[in-house]
Every structure is written in structure tokens, then in C-alpha cells.
Design a protein around this motif. Structure first.
Motif, PDB file in Angstrom:
ATOM      1  N   ASN A 133     -13.184   2.143  75.548  1.00 62.99           N
ATOM      2  CA  ASN A 133     -13.864   1.847  74.605  1.00 62.99           C
ATOM      3  C   ASN A 133     -13.317   0.177  74.650  1.00 62.99           C
ATOM      4  O   ASN A 133     -11.835  -0.170  73.600  1.00 62.99           O
ATOM      5  CB  ASN A 133     -13.053   1.955  73.519  1.00 62.99           C
ATOM      6  N   PHE A 186     -13.926  -2.598  73.078  1.00 67.17           N
ATOM      7  CA  PHE A 186     -13.944  -3.738  72.194  1.00 67.17           C
ATOM      8  C   PHE A 186     -12.997  -2.443  70.869  1.00 67.17           C
ATOM      9  O   PHE A 186     -12.117  -3.463  70.229  1.00 67.17           O
ATOM     10  CB  PHE A 186     -15.051  -3.838  71.205  1.00 67.17           C
ATOM     11  N   ASP A 238     -13.453  -1.118  68.492  1.00 64.52           N
ATOM     12  CA  ASP A 238     -14.613  -0.807  67.610  1.00 64.52           C
ATOM     13  C   ASP A 238     -15.923  -1.096  67.671  1.00 64.52           C
ATOM     14  O   ASP A 238     -16.577  -1.034  68.456  1.00 64.52           O
ATOM     15  CB  ASP A 238     -13.971  -1.419  66.397  1.00 64.52           C
ATOM     16  N   SER A 239     -16.310   0.271  67.146  1.00 60.81           N
ATOM     17  CA  SER A 239     -18.190   0.083  67.067  1.00 60.81           C
ATOM     18  C   SER A 239     -18.331  -0.928  66.422  1.00 60.81           C
ATOM     19  O   SER A 239     -17.826  -1.839  65.802  1.00 60.81           O
ATOM     20  CB  SER A 239     -18.718   1.186  66.523  1.00 60.81           C
ATOM     21  N   PRO A 240     -19.953  -0.962  67.473  1.00 61.97           N
ATOM     22  CA  PRO A 240     -20.936  -2.514  66.538  1.00 61.97           C
ATOM     23  C   PRO A 240     -20.770  -2.789  65.360  1.00 61.97           C
ATOM     24  O   PRO A 240     -21.216  -3.488  64.795  1.00 61.97           O
ATOM     25  CB  PRO A 240     -21.723  -2.570  67.373  1.00 61.97           C
ATOM     26  N   GLU A 271     -19.129  -1.053  62.572  1.00 61.39           N
ATOM     27  CA  GLU A 271     -17.507  -1.445  62.771  1.00 61.39           C
ATOM     28  C   GLU A 271     -16.724  -3.387  62.840  1.00 61.39           C
ATOM     29  O   GLU A 271     -16.663  -4.239  61.748  1.00 61.39           O
ATOM     30  CB  GLU A 271     -16.561  -1.058  63.031  1.00 61.39           C
ATOM     31  N   ARG A 272     -18.084  -3.334  63.718  1.00 64.32           N
ATOM     32  CA  ARG A 272     -17.319  -4.879  64.022  1.00 64.32           C
ATOM     33  C   ARG A 272     -17.922  -5.968  62.696  1.00 64.32           C
ATOM     34  O   ARG A 272     -17.816  -6.749  63.098  1.00 64.32           O
ATOM     35  CB  ARG A 272     -17.732  -5.521  65.343  1.00 64.32           C
ATOM     36  N   HIS A 273     -19.826  -5.825  63.017  1.00 63.03           N
ATOM     37  CA  HIS A 273     -19.947  -6.596  61.651  1.00 63.03           C
ATOM     38  C   HIS A 273     -19.194  -6.553  60.643  1.00 63.03           C
ATOM     39  O   HIS A 273     -19.674  -6.958  59.660  1.00 63.03           O
ATOM     40  CB  HIS A 273     -21.331  -5.850  61.923  1.00 63.03           C
ATOM     41  N   GLN A 305     -16.869  -6.376  59.922  1.00 60.34           N
ATOM     42  CA  GLN A 305     -15.525  -6.842  60.204  1.00 60.34           C
ATOM     43  C   GLN A 305     -15.659  -8.332  59.881  1.00 60.34           C
ATOM     44  O   GLN A 305     -15.463  -9.108  58.948  1.00 60.34           O
ATOM     45  CB  GLN A 305     -15.191  -6.561  61.546  1.00 60.34           C
ATOM     46  N   ALA A 306     -16.865  -8.783  60.308  1.00 64.28           N
ATOM     47  CA  ALA A 306     -17.430 -10.519  60.220  1.00 64.28           C
ATOM     48  C   ALA A 306     -17.784 -10.675  58.597  1.00 64.28           C
ATOM     49  O   ALA A 306     -17.857 -11.982  58.716  1.00 64.28           O
ATOM     50  CB  ALA A 306     -18.131 -10.692  61.694  1.00 64.28           C
ATOM     51  N   GLN A 316     -15.666 -10.706  56.745  1.00 65.87           N
ATOM     52  CA  GLN A 316     -14.800 -12.384  57.122  1.00 65.87           C
ATOM     53  C   GLN A 316     -15.145 -13.293  56.510  1.00 65.87           C
ATOM     54  O   GLN A 316     -14.562 -14.260  55.518  1.00 65.87           O
ATOM     55  CB  GLN A 316     -14.783 -12.492  58.579  1.00 65.87           C
ATOM     56  N   ASN A 318     -26.778  -8.506  60.086  1.00 64.16           N
ATOM     57  CA  ASN A 318     -26.712  -8.692  61.765  1.00 64.16           C
ATOM     58  C   ASN A 318     -27.584  -8.474  62.564  1.00 64.16           C
ATOM     59  O   ASN A 318     -28.654  -7.625  61.907  1.00 64.16           O
ATOM     60  CB  ASN A 318     -25.615  -6.504  61.922  1.00 64.16           C
TER      61      ASN A 318
END
Length: 216
Positions: A13, A15, A17-19, A21-23, A25-26, A29, A101
Motif C-alpha cells: 500500500n 499511499f 490510505d485508500s483513494p 480516504e485520501r479524497h 482528507q483533501a 482540508q 472527486n
């Protein structure tokens, strides 16, 4: 020397985090940045291909809602056929926004706001309206500056913390326009040489006329 390689059905893995989860987080933010400006934002919008110049807006993001106001009077009577379709300069209109996203992380004004969607709504003679965007990808974002690019037309959207009341800022914009309107010449420096250049205020642009003389 002999090397022995083996294949494993498991993948690293990269990154962490999964895509999804990253979305998330972004999105969190960017939402924090947009909603963190105490007085909202100056929002400079450049619809079309530059023929309208830059349009000054103010924007305040709160709880999934965006409250916009514009330096110009926006006339939407051709769309809704009502006198309420005229929105005087400085009038605030609230609609919803989302962080999506799509082509990257996007800011979408996804419910109709006549002040912004005015530039994108189709007419009887032009299906594309005035070539304005209402969905934007984030180019950069910080508490001091947000830069976005339109998804469909590539319109530029620049945002800076407002730091004052929206009405006060838009009044200052109107005063500047009134001061510039009667000015027909300005002193510019061209290749290091001061020159008086004819200038015309067209839409939200300063049109500069340059004269070239050729001697043979």
C-alpha cells in the motif's frame, strides 16, 4: 551469483490510505480553508476567453453554503422572465457548494446561483452561454490564496482573504471603476521609456492602443 525471485499475491500500500480516504482528507482540508476565512474571500473570476476581463466577486463559505455578491448588476430576466431576475451590484445570493472527486479535487457550485451561473447558462442563440464555468479543480490552496481552473472552459478563479465587509470592498471596486472610466491616457513605461498611451476601459479590461511607425 544466483538471484532467487518469488511472486507474492499481496501488494504494498504505497499511499497508506485508500483513494476514498485520501479524497475525504483533501475535501476536509479544502473545506476548512474555504470556511476558515473570517470575512470570506475576494473572488476574481475570468469567464470566457478574456473578452469580459476579470469580474470581482466576494464569497463566504459556511456549512456547505456559498454566499456570493458581484461588482456588476446581473440581469437574468431573459432566463426567469421576472423582475426578481435583476440582481443589483452588491446583492448577496446564497446557494450550495460541494468538494467533489472528479478531474482531481473539485469545487462545484452545484445548485443554481444566478450571480455565477449567469456566465454559463445557455441562451436561444448560444447553447454554451458566455463560456463560464461553475465547477473548478484546485490548482493550489492555502489560507492566503486559492487558485482554481474551470473544468469545462478553463476559466481562472483566484481567491484571496477579504479582510473587510463584502459591501465595503465592492464599493471600493466601484469607486475605482468610476475613477478609471474618464481616463483616456495613462503614462506607461514601454521598454524602459515613459510614454503616454491611449487607454479605453472596455468591459472590465483596459484596452491599450499602441502606434508603430516605420521609416524606410
Amino acid at each position: 551469483m544466483a538471484l532467487t525471485c518469488a511472486c507474492s499475491p499481496e501488494t504494498d500500500n504505497v499511499f497508506g490510505d485508500s483513494p476514498a480516504e485520501r479524497h475525504q482528507q483533501a475535501a476536509a482540508q479544502y473545506t476548512a480553508i474555504l470556511e476558515g476565512a473570517a470575512d470570506g474571500w475576494v473572488m476574481d473570476f475570468y469567464p470566457g476567453e478574456g473578452e469580459y476581463g476579470g469580474i470581482a466577486y466576494t464569497a463566504r463559505f459556511t456549512g456547505g453554503k456559498a454566499t456570493l455578491s458581484c461588482e456588476q448588476t446581473i440581469d437574468n430576466t431573459a432566463v426567469d422572465g421576472r423582475t426578481t431576475g435583476v440582481y443589483p451590484a452588491g446583492q448577496e445570493v446564497t446557494s450550495y457548494y460541494r468538494i467533489l472527486n472528479g478531474r482531481g479535487i473539485m469545487l462545484s457550485f452545484d445548485t443554481y446561483n444566478p450571480l455565477l451561473h449567469y456566465w454559463s447558462q445557455p441562451s436561444g442563440t448560444d447553447y454554451d452561454g458566455l463560456a463560464g464555468d461553475y465547477e473548478f479543480t484546485f490548482v493550489s490552496a492555502s489560507p492566503d490564496s486559492v487558485v482554481l481552473r474551470g473544468v469545462k472552459h478553463g476559466n481562472l478563479l483566484r481567491m484571496y482573504p477579504l479582510g473587510q465587509q463584502a459591501a465595503t470592498y465592492l464599493q471600493a471596486v466601484a469607486a475605482m471603476r468610476a475613477e478609471l472610466a474618464p481616463v483616456t491616457r495613462k503614462r506607461l513605461t514601454v521598454d524602459g521609456t515613459p510614454a503616454d498611451i491611449p487607454i479605453t476601459l472596455m468591459e472590465n479590461q483596459l484596452a491599450v492602443t499602441l502606434f508603430y511607425f516605420y521609416f524606410y
